[in-house]
Motif scaffolding. Structure first.
Motif, PDB file in Angstrom:
ATOM      1  N   ARG A  93       0.863  -1.175   0.000  1.00  0.00           N
ATOM      2  CA  ARG A  93       0.000   0.000   0.000  1.00  0.00           C
ATOM      3  C   ARG A  93       0.897   1.223   0.000  1.00  0.00           C
ATOM      4  N   LEU A  94       0.319   2.392  -0.206  1.00  0.00           N
ATOM      5  CA  LEU A  94       1.085   3.617  -0.046  1.00  0.00           C
ATOM      6  C   LEU A  94       1.227   3.931   1.440  1.00  0.00           C
ATOM      7  N   PRO A  95       2.365   4.468   1.864  1.00  0.00           N
ATOM      8  CA  PRO A  95       2.510   4.833   3.272  1.00  0.00           C
ATOM      9  C   PRO A  95       1.615   6.005   3.626  1.00  0.00           C
ATOM     10  N   THR A  96       1.225   6.074   4.877  1.00  0.00           N
ATOM     11  CA  THR A  96       0.568   7.291   5.347  1.00  0.00           C
ATOM     12  C   THR A  96       1.607   8.407   5.405  1.00  0.00           C
ATOM     13  N   GLU A  97       1.121   9.629   5.493  1.00  0.00           N
ATOM     14  CA  GLU A  97       2.041  10.758   5.606  1.00  0.00           C
ATOM     15  C   GLU A  97       2.894  10.629   6.863  1.00  0.00           C
ATOM     16  N   ASP A 161      -2.386   9.940   2.084  1.00  0.00           N
ATOM     17  CA  ASP A 161      -3.287  10.898   2.730  1.00  0.00           C
ATOM     18  C   ASP A 161      -3.828  11.971   1.793  1.00  0.00           C
ATOM     19  N   TRP A 162      -5.074  12.364   2.053  1.00  0.00           N
ATOM     20  CA  TRP A 162      -5.591  13.619   1.534  1.00  0.00           C
ATOM     21  C   TRP A 162      -4.891  14.764   2.248  1.00  0.00           C
ATOM     22  N   TYR A 163      -4.851  15.918   1.607  1.00  0.00           N
ATOM     23  CA  TYR A 163      -4.178  17.089   2.175  1.00  0.00           C
ATOM     24  C   TYR A 163      -5.187  18.073   2.743  1.00  0.00           C
ATOM     25  N   TRP A 164      -4.995  18.424   3.997  1.00  0.00           N
ATOM     26  CA  TRP A 164      -5.630  19.585   4.604  1.00  0.00           C
ATOM     27  C   TRP A 164      -4.521  20.440   5.192  1.00  0.00           C
ATOM     28  N   GLU A 165      -4.557  21.732   4.966  1.00  0.00           N
ATOM     29  CA  GLU A 165      -3.499  22.614   5.460  1.00  0.00           C
ATOM     30  C   GLU A 165      -3.393  22.564   6.982  1.00  0.00           C
ATOM     31  N   THR A 166      -4.527  22.457   7.673  1.00  0.00           N
ATOM     32  CA  THR A 166      -4.522  22.518   9.138  1.00  0.00           C
ATOM     33  C   THR A 166      -4.680  21.146   9.787  1.00  0.00           C
ATOM     34  N   TYR A 167      -4.442  20.072   9.027  1.00  0.00           N
ATOM     35  CA  TYR A 167      -4.693  18.735   9.562  1.00  0.00           C
ATOM     36  C   TYR A 167      -3.874  18.440  10.811  1.00  0.00           C
ATOM     37  N   TYR A 168      -2.633  18.883  10.856  1.00  0.00           N
ATOM     38  CA  TYR A 168      -1.779  18.565  12.003  1.00  0.00           C
ATOM     39  C   TYR A 168      -2.363  19.077  13.318  1.00  0.00           C
ATOM     40  N   ALA A 169      -3.082  20.177  13.251  1.00  0.00           N
ATOM     41  CA  ALA A 169      -3.655  20.756  14.474  1.00  0.00           C
ATOM     42  C   ALA A 169      -4.795  19.915  15.029  1.00  0.00           C
ATOM     43  N   HIS A 170      -5.362  19.035  14.197  1.00  0.00           N
ATOM     44  CA  HIS A 170      -6.531  18.252  14.615  1.00  0.00           C
ATOM     45  C   HIS A 170      -6.294  16.747  14.546  1.00  0.00           C
ATOM     46  N   ALA A 171      -5.143  16.323  14.057  1.00  0.00           N
ATOM     47  CA  ALA A 171      -4.888  14.903  13.835  1.00  0.00           C
ATOM     48  C   ALA A 171      -4.770  14.144  15.153  1.00  0.00           C
ATOM     49  N   GLN A 173      -3.223  11.634  17.945  1.00  0.00           N
ATOM     50  CA  GLN A 173      -1.832  11.446  18.359  1.00  0.00           C
ATOM     51  C   GLN A 173      -1.334  10.055  18.013  1.00  0.00           C
ATOM     52  N   LYS A 174      -2.248   9.113  17.795  1.00  0.00           N
ATOM     53  CA  LYS A 174      -1.874   7.743  17.469  1.00  0.00           C
ATOM     54  C   LYS A 174      -2.316   7.377  16.052  1.00  0.00           C
ATOM     55  N   ASN A 175      -1.383   6.907  15.268  1.00  0.00           N
ATOM     56  CA  ASN A 175      -1.645   6.357  13.935  1.00  0.00           C
ATOM     57  C   ASN A 175      -2.530   7.247  13.058  1.00  0.00           C
ATOM     58  N   PRO A 176      -2.174   8.508  12.859  1.00  0.00           N
ATOM     59  CA  PRO A 176      -2.992   9.366  11.987  1.00  0.00           C
ATOM     60  C   PRO A 176      -2.954   8.865  10.550  1.00  0.00           C
ATOM     61  N   THR A 177      -4.096   8.894   9.899  1.00  0.00           N
ATOM     62  CA  THR A 177      -4.197   8.405   8.522  1.00  0.00           C
ATOM     63  C   THR A 177      -4.656   9.480   7.547  1.00  0.00           C
ATOM     64  N   GLY A 178      -4.712  10.720   8.006  1.00  0.00           N
ATOM     65  CA  GLY A 178      -5.082  11.810   7.115  1.00  0.00           C
ATOM     66  C   GLY A 178      -6.567  12.108   7.150  1.00  0.00           C
ATOM     67  N   PRO A 180     -10.542  12.609   5.976  1.00  0.00           N
ATOM     68  CA  PRO A 180     -11.408  11.646   5.297  1.00  0.00           C
ATOM     69  C   PRO A 180     -11.625  11.915   3.821  1.00  0.00           C
ATOM     70  N   SER A 181     -11.370  13.135   3.383  1.00  0.00           N
ATOM     71  CA  SER A 181     -11.586  13.490   1.981  1.00  0.00           C
ATOM     72  C   SER A 181     -10.794  14.753   1.676  1.00  0.00           C
ATOM     73  N   GLY A 182     -10.801  15.144   0.422  1.00  0.00           N
ATOM     74  CA  GLY A 182     -10.096  16.357   0.060  1.00  0.00           C
ATOM     75  C   GLY A 182     -10.016  16.537  -1.437  1.00  0.00           C
ATOM     76  N   THR A 183      -9.318  17.569  -1.856  1.00  0.00           N
ATOM     77  CA  THR A 183      -9.098  17.872  -3.272  1.00  0.00           C
ATOM     78  C   THR A 183      -7.717  17.438  -3.715  1.00  0.00           C
ATOM     79  N   PHE A 184      -6.758  17.514  -2.807  1.00  0.00           N
ATOM     80  CA  PHE A 184      -5.367  17.210  -3.112  1.00  0.00           C
ATOM     81  C   PHE A 184      -4.881  16.008  -2.315  1.00  0.00           C
ATOM     82  N   LYS A 185      -3.878  15.323  -2.853  1.00  0.00           N
ATOM     83  CA  LYS A 185      -3.170  14.288  -2.129  1.00  0.00           C
ATOM     84  C   LYS A 185      -1.780  14.810  -1.754  1.00  0.00           C
ATOM     85  N   VAL A 186      -1.240  14.280  -0.674  1.00  0.00           N
ATOM     86  CA  VAL A 186       0.066  14.718  -0.196  1.00  0.00           C
ATOM     87  C   VAL A 186       1.179  14.005  -0.951  1.00  0.00           C
ATOM     88  N   ALA A 187       2.246  14.730  -1.243  1.00  0.00           N
ATOM     89  CA  ALA A 187       3.492  14.158  -1.756  1.00  0.00           C
ATOM     90  C   ALA A 187       4.623  14.699  -0.895  1.00  0.00           C
TER      91      ALA A 187
END
Length: 229
Positions: A93-97, A161-171, A173-178, A180-187
Protein backbone atom coordinates in the motif's frame (compact mmCIF):
# COMPACT_ATOMS: atom_id res chain seq x y z
CA UNK A 1 6.69 3.96 19.00
CA UNK A 2 6.81 7.73 19.23
CA UNK A 3 8.50 10.21 16.93
CA UNK A 4 8.53 13.97 16.43
CA UNK A 5 6.29 15.03 13.54
CA UNK A 6 5.84 18.50 12.10
CA UNK A 7 7.93 21.59 12.82
CA UNK A 8 7.93 25.13 14.15
CA UNK A 9 8.89 26.51 10.72
CA UNK A 10 7.17 29.42 9.01
CA UNK A 11 5.08 26.95 7.01
CA UNK A 12 1.80 26.79 8.90
CA UNK A 13 0.82 23.46 7.38
CA UNK A 14 3.71 21.82 9.30
CA UNK A 15 2.50 23.12 12.66
CA UNK A 16 2.36 22.19 15.42
CA UNK A 17 5.44 20.10 16.09
CA UNK A 18 4.21 17.23 18.21
CA UNK A 19 4.82 13.66 19.36
CA UNK A 20 3.00 11.00 17.32
CA UNK A 21 2.77 7.26 18.01
CA UNK A 22 2.83 4.80 15.11
CA UNK A 23 2.33 1.07 15.12
CA UNK A 24 4.99 -1.05 13.47
CA UNK A 25 5.10 -1.02 9.67
CA UNK A 26 7.34 -1.89 6.75
CA UNK A 27 8.42 0.67 4.17
CA UNK A 28 10.49 0.17 1.03
CA UNK A 29 14.14 1.20 1.26
CA UNK A 30 13.95 2.46 -2.34
CA UNK A 31 11.57 4.32 -4.61
CA UNK A 32 9.73 2.08 -7.09
CA UNK A 33 11.83 1.85 -10.24
CA UNK A 34 10.92 1.90 -13.90
CA UNK A 35 11.84 -1.78 -14.22
CA UNK A 36 9.58 -2.71 -11.32
CA UNK A 37 6.72 -0.62 -12.68
CA UNK A 38 7.08 -2.26 -16.11
CA UNK A 39 6.28 -5.65 -14.55
CA UNK A 40 3.03 -4.11 -13.27
CA UNK A 41 2.22 -2.57 -16.66
CA UNK A 42 2.89 -5.86 -18.44
CA UNK A 43 0.74 -7.82 -15.99
CA UNK A 44 -2.23 -5.43 -15.88
CA UNK A 45 -2.16 -3.58 -19.24
CA UNK A 46 -2.25 -0.29 -17.37
CA UNK A 47 -1.28 2.66 -19.58
CA UNK A 48 2.43 3.48 -19.47
CA UNK A 49 3.74 6.69 -17.88
CA UNK A 50 3.31 9.31 -20.59
CA UNK A 51 2.38 12.98 -20.79
CA UNK A 52 2.00 14.81 -24.11
CA UNK A 53 4.20 17.78 -23.23
CA UNK A 54 7.73 18.88 -24.11
CA UNK A 55 8.88 18.82 -20.48
CA UNK A 56 7.88 15.16 -20.18
CA UNK A 57 9.87 13.90 -23.18
CA UNK A 58 12.95 12.69 -21.28
CA UNK A 59 10.68 10.61 -19.02
CA UNK A 60 7.98 9.38 -21.39
CA UNK A 61 7.72 5.66 -22.05
CA UNK A 62 7.74 4.50 -25.68
CA UNK A 63 6.67 1.14 -27.10
CA UNK A 64 5.55 -0.05 -23.66
CA UNK A 65 8.94 0.54 -22.09
CA UNK A 66 10.80 3.15 -20.07
CA UNK A 67 13.52 5.41 -21.50
CA UNK A 68 16.78 3.58 -22.28
CA UNK A 69 19.25 3.40 -19.42
CA UNK A 70 16.71 4.26 -16.75
CA UNK A 71 15.68 0.82 -15.48
CA UNK A 72 16.86 1.63 -11.95
CA UNK A 73 15.61 5.22 -11.89
CA UNK A 74 12.41 5.99 -9.97
CA UNK A 75 9.29 5.75 -12.09
CA UNK A 76 7.68 9.19 -12.58
CA UNK A 77 4.76 10.53 -14.62
CA UNK A 78 2.46 8.43 -12.46
CA UNK A 79 -0.70 9.73 -10.83
CA UNK A 80 -1.69 8.96 -7.26
CA UNK A 81 -4.19 6.47 -8.70
CA UNK A 82 -1.39 4.74 -10.62
CA UNK A 83 0.78 4.55 -7.52
CA UNK A 84 -2.04 3.17 -5.37
CA UNK A 85 -2.88 0.57 -8.03
CA UNK A 86 0.74 -0.58 -8.24
CA UNK A 87 0.99 -0.87 -4.46
CA UNK A 88 -2.15 -3.00 -4.32
CA UNK A 89 -0.91 -5.21 -7.17
CA UNK A 90 2.38 -5.70 -5.32
CA UNK A 91 0.61 -6.74 -2.12
CA UNK A 92 1.50 -3.48 -0.41
CA UNK A 93 0.00 0.00 0.00
CA UNK A 94 1.08 3.62 -0.05
CA UNK A 95 2.51 4.83 3.27
CA UNK A 96 0.57 7.29 5.35
CA UNK A 97 2.04 10.76 5.61
CA UNK A 98 3.03 10.04 9.21
CA UNK A 99 4.72 6.76 8.26
CA UNK A 100 6.65 8.47 5.49
CA UNK A 101 7.82 11.23 7.80
CA UNK A 102 8.95 8.85 10.53
CA UNK A 103 10.84 6.70 8.01
CA UNK A 104 12.52 9.85 6.66
CA UNK A 105 13.57 11.58 9.86
CA UNK A 106 13.64 8.97 12.62
CA UNK A 107 12.42 9.77 16.11
CA UNK A 108 14.38 12.94 16.85
CA UNK A 109 12.76 15.46 14.50
CA UNK A 110 15.84 15.95 12.34
CA UNK A 111 15.61 18.34 9.42
CA UNK A 112 16.87 15.96 6.69
CA UNK A 113 17.15 12.18 6.64
CA UNK A 114 20.87 12.30 7.50
CA UNK A 115 20.66 14.93 10.26
CA UNK A 116 20.36 18.65 10.94
CA UNK A 117 23.25 19.93 8.84
CA UNK A 118 22.72 20.49 5.15
CA UNK A 119 24.98 18.54 2.75
CA UNK A 120 24.39 18.85 -1.00
CA UNK A 121 26.34 15.60 -1.56
CA UNK A 122 23.62 13.59 0.21
CA UNK A 123 20.82 14.10 -2.33
CA UNK A 124 19.78 14.94 -5.89
CA UNK A 125 18.19 18.40 -6.16
CA UNK A 126 18.48 21.35 -8.57
CA UNK A 127 21.70 22.58 -6.96
CA UNK A 128 23.23 19.17 -7.72
CA UNK A 129 23.16 20.24 -11.41
CA UNK A 130 22.23 16.71 -12.51
CA UNK A 131 18.84 17.84 -13.83
CA UNK A 132 17.46 14.30 -13.98
CA UNK A 133 16.41 11.43 -11.77
CA UNK A 134 19.18 9.11 -10.62
CA UNK A 135 19.30 5.39 -9.74
CA UNK A 136 17.41 4.73 -6.53
CA UNK A 137 20.36 3.09 -4.77
CA UNK A 138 22.64 6.13 -5.04
CA UNK A 139 23.29 8.76 -2.32
CA UNK A 140 23.91 6.23 0.41
CA UNK A 141 25.29 9.01 2.61
CA UNK A 142 21.81 10.54 2.60
CA UNK A 143 20.01 7.49 3.98
CA UNK A 144 17.45 7.93 6.73
CA UNK A 145 17.91 6.40 10.22
CA UNK A 146 15.89 3.39 9.00
CA UNK A 147 18.02 2.86 5.88
CA UNK A 148 15.67 4.48 3.36
CA UNK A 149 17.31 6.06 0.32
CA UNK A 150 16.41 9.30 -1.48
CA UNK A 151 13.80 10.58 0.93
CA UNK A 152 15.19 14.03 0.14
CA UNK A 153 15.32 14.77 -3.58
CA UNK A 154 15.43 12.50 -6.65
CA UNK A 155 11.65 11.95 -6.90
CA UNK A 156 8.93 13.44 -4.76
CA UNK A 157 6.73 10.64 -3.42
CA UNK A 158 2.99 10.17 -3.27
CA UNK A 159 1.61 9.11 0.11
CA UNK A 160 -1.87 7.87 0.89
CA UNK A 161 -3.29 10.90 2.73
CA UNK A 162 -5.59 13.62 1.53
CA UNK A 163 -4.18 17.09 2.18
CA UNK A 164 -5.63 19.58 4.60
CA UNK A 165 -3.50 22.61 5.46
CA UNK A 166 -4.52 22.52 9.14
CA UNK A 167 -4.69 18.73 9.56
CA UNK A 168 -1.78 18.56 12.00
CA UNK A 169 -3.65 20.76 14.47
CA UNK A 170 -6.53 18.25 14.62
CA UNK A 171 -4.89 14.90 13.83
CA UNK A 172 -4.99 12.08 16.37
CA UNK A 173 -1.83 11.45 18.36
CA UNK A 174 -1.87 7.74 17.47
CA UNK A 175 -1.64 6.36 13.93
CA UNK A 176 -2.99 9.37 11.99
CA UNK A 177 -4.20 8.41 8.52
CA UNK A 178 -5.08 11.81 7.11
CA UNK A 179 -8.38 13.62 6.49
CA UNK A 180 -11.41 11.65 5.30
CA UNK A 181 -11.59 13.49 1.98
CA UNK A 182 -10.10 16.36 0.06
CA UNK A 183 -9.10 17.87 -3.27
CA UNK A 184 -5.37 17.21 -3.11
CA UNK A 185 -3.17 14.29 -2.13
CA UNK A 186 0.07 14.72 -0.20
CA UNK A 187 3.49 14.16 -1.76
CA UNK A 188 6.68 14.26 0.26
CA UNK A 189 10.44 14.50 -0.06
CA UNK A 190 11.28 16.99 -2.80
CA UNK A 191 12.67 16.10 -6.22
CA UNK A 192 15.56 16.47 -8.64
CA UNK A 193 14.36 19.97 -9.56
CA UNK A 194 13.67 21.26 -6.03
CA UNK A 195 15.57 24.51 -5.99
CA UNK A 196 16.59 24.91 -2.34
CA UNK A 197 17.23 22.57 0.55
CA UNK A 198 14.21 24.05 2.31
CA UNK A 199 11.83 22.10 0.08
CA UNK A 200 13.48 18.72 0.65
CA UNK A 201 13.28 18.91 4.43
CA UNK A 202 11.67 15.82 5.94
CA UNK A 203 8.87 17.95 7.39
CA UNK A 204 7.96 19.82 4.20
CA UNK A 205 4.50 19.03 2.79
CA UNK A 206 3.77 19.13 -0.94
CA UNK A 207 0.30 18.55 -2.39
CA UNK A 208 -1.07 17.75 -5.85
CA UNK A 209 -4.31 16.72 -7.44
CA UNK A 210 -4.44 12.92 -7.44
CA UNK A 211 -4.80 12.76 -11.22
CA UNK A 212 -1.68 14.87 -11.86
CA UNK A 213 1.38 13.29 -13.48
CA UNK A 214 4.70 15.04 -12.97
CA UNK A 215 8.24 14.32 -14.08
CA UNK A 216 9.22 14.95 -10.49
CA UNK A 217 6.80 12.63 -8.68
CA UNK A 218 7.10 8.90 -8.01
CA UNK A 219 6.44 6.78 -4.93
CA UNK A 220 7.56 4.01 -2.61
CA UNK A 221 5.38 1.40 -0.91
CA UNK A 222 4.64 0.35 2.64
CA UNK A 223 3.09 -2.71 4.23
CA UNK A 224 1.41 -3.63 7.50
CA UNK A 225 3.24 -5.88 9.96
CA UNK A 226 1.27 -8.83 11.27
CA UNK A 227 2.73 -9.28 14.73
CA UNK A 228 1.76 -12.54 16.42
CA UNK A 229 1.63 -12.28 20.19
Amino acid sequence: GDFIMGSDSDFENEQPKRTVFLKTFYIDAFEVTNAEYKKFVDATNRPVPYVNAFWAEPFNWRNSSYPPGKADHPVVLVSWHDAAAYAKWAGKRLPTEAEWEKAARGIDGRAWPWGNFWNINNCNIRESFINMTQPVHLFESGKSPYGCYNMAGNAMEWVNDWYWETYYAHAPQKNPTGPPSGTFKVARGGAWDSNVNLYVRSGYRHYLRPEEKKATVGFRCAKDVDIKQ
